[in-house]
Design a protein around this motif. Structure first.
Motif, short mmCIF file in Angstrom:
data_model
loop_
_atom_site.label_atom_id
_atom_site.label_comp_id
_atom_site.label_asym_id
_atom_site.label_seq_id
_atom_site.Cartn_x
_atom_site.Cartn_y
_atom_site.Cartn_z
N LEU A 60 3.87 5.45 -78.96
CA LEU A 60 4.64 6.12 -77.93
C LEU A 60 5.67 5.20 -77.29
O LEU A 60 6.76 5.65 -76.91
N ALA A 61 5.34 3.92 -77.19
CA ALA A 61 6.25 2.97 -76.54
C ALA A 61 7.38 2.51 -77.47
O ALA A 61 8.47 2.17 -77.01
N ASP A 62 7.11 2.52 -78.76
CA ASP A 62 8.10 2.06 -79.74
C ASP A 62 9.13 3.17 -79.99
O ASP A 62 8.79 4.29 -80.35
N THR A 63 10.40 2.86 -79.81
CA THR A 63 11.46 3.86 -79.97
C THR A 63 12.01 3.95 -81.39
O THR A 63 12.84 4.81 -81.66
N SER A 64 11.54 3.10 -82.29
CA SER A 64 12.05 3.17 -83.67
C SER A 64 11.45 4.38 -84.39
O SER A 64 10.36 4.84 -84.07
N ARG A 65 12.18 4.88 -85.36
CA ARG A 65 11.73 6.05 -86.12
C ARG A 65 10.45 5.75 -86.90
O ARG A 65 9.65 6.64 -87.14
N ALA A 67 7.90 4.29 -85.96
CA ALA A 67 6.70 4.40 -85.11
C ALA A 67 6.29 5.85 -84.85
O ALA A 67 5.27 6.09 -84.22
N ASP A 68 7.06 6.79 -85.33
CA ASP A 68 6.76 8.20 -85.08
C ASP A 68 5.55 8.71 -85.85
O ASP A 68 4.92 9.69 -85.46
N PHE A 69 5.23 8.06 -86.97
CA PHE A 69 4.14 8.51 -87.83
C PHE A 69 3.30 7.34 -88.29
O PHE A 69 3.78 6.22 -88.39
N GLU A 70 2.05 7.63 -88.59
CA GLU A 70 1.13 6.66 -89.16
C GLU A 70 0.72 7.20 -90.53
O GLU A 70 0.38 8.38 -90.65
N VAL A 85 1.57 11.45 -83.55
CA VAL A 85 0.68 11.14 -82.43
C VAL A 85 -0.24 12.33 -82.17
O VAL A 85 -1.45 12.17 -81.99
N GLN A 86 0.31 13.55 -82.16
CA GLN A 86 -0.51 14.74 -81.93
C GLN A 86 -1.55 14.93 -83.02
O GLN A 86 -2.70 15.28 -82.75
N ASP A 87 -1.18 14.66 -84.27
CA ASP A 87 -2.13 14.75 -85.38
C ASP A 87 -3.27 13.76 -85.21
O ASP A 87 -4.43 14.09 -85.47
N ILE A 88 -2.94 12.55 -84.78
CA ILE A 88 -3.98 11.53 -84.56
C ILE A 88 -4.93 11.99 -83.48
O ILE A 88 -6.16 11.88 -83.62
N LEU A 89 -4.40 12.51 -82.38
CA LEU A 89 -5.26 13.00 -81.30
C LEU A 89 -6.15 14.16 -81.78
O LEU A 89 -7.35 14.20 -81.46
N ASN A 90 -5.58 15.06 -82.56
CA ASN A 90 -6.37 16.18 -83.09
C ASN A 90 -7.46 15.68 -84.04
O ASN A 90 -8.61 16.15 -83.98
N LEU A 91 -7.11 14.74 -84.90
CA LEU A 91 -8.09 14.20 -85.85
C LEU A 91 -9.18 13.42 -85.12
O LEU A 91 -10.36 13.51 -85.47
N LYS A 92 -8.80 12.66 -84.09
CA LYS A 92 -9.81 11.94 -83.30
C LYS A 92 -10.80 12.90 -82.69
O LYS A 92 -12.01 12.64 -82.68
#
Length: 120
Positions: A60-65, A67-70, A85-92
Motif C-alpha cells: 500500500l505504501a509503495d507507489t510503483s506499479r 507493488a500492486d500485485f503479489e 491487496v484485496q485478494d490477499i485479504l480475502n485469501l487470508k
C-alpha cells in the motif's frame, strides 16, 4: 475442478472462496479466483504461512506499479496466484477460517476420545 470421485466436506466458506477436505485423497481443496487447487496437508499450511507473511502495508505504501500485485506459486501445484491487496485479504480470511475449523475439529475429536475412554 474437484475430482468427482473424491469425498469432500466443506471446511470453511466465504463469499470469495471455499476450502474443502478430501478424505479419499487426504488433502485440502482451495476454491479461489474461479479455480480449484488441491494441496497436501503440509502444503496447505505452508500456503497459509506464505500468505500471512505477505507485507500488505509495504504494498500500500509503495507507489510503483510492481507493488500492486503479489505473484505466488504454491509448492507442488501448477497454480499461479496473482494477488492484489484485496485478494490477499480475502485469501487470508479463507485460510484463517479453514485453519480454525480444522483445529477446532481436531480438539473436539480429542475430547470425544477422552470421554469414550472414561466411559469404558
Amino acid at each position: 475442478m474437484i475430482c468427482p470421485l473424491a469425498h469432500v466436506e466443506e471446511v470453511f466458506k466465504t463469499a470469495h472462496g471455499t476450502v474443502y477436505q478430501c478424505s479419499r485423497k487426504n488433502c485440502y481443496w482451495l476454491e479461489f479466483q474461479h479455480t480449484t487447487t488441491a494441496f497436501k496437508i503440509s502444503d496447505f499450511f505452508l500456503l497459509k504461512k506464505r500468505v500471512d507473511g505477505m507485507d500488505i502495508a509495504r504494498m500500500l505504501a509503495d507507489t510503483s506499479r510492481a507493488a500492486d500485485f503479489e505473484i505466488m506459486m504454491p509448492h507442488r501445484t501448477e497454480r499461479c496466484f496473482i494477488l492484489s491487496v484485496q485478494d490477499i485479504l480475502n485469501l487470508k480470511e479463507i485460510l484463517a477460517g479453514a485453519k480454525f475449523m480444522i483445529e477446532l475439529n481436531s480438539e473436539i475429536k480429542k475430547i470425544l476420545r477422552k470421554d469414550a475412554l472414561l466411559v469404558i
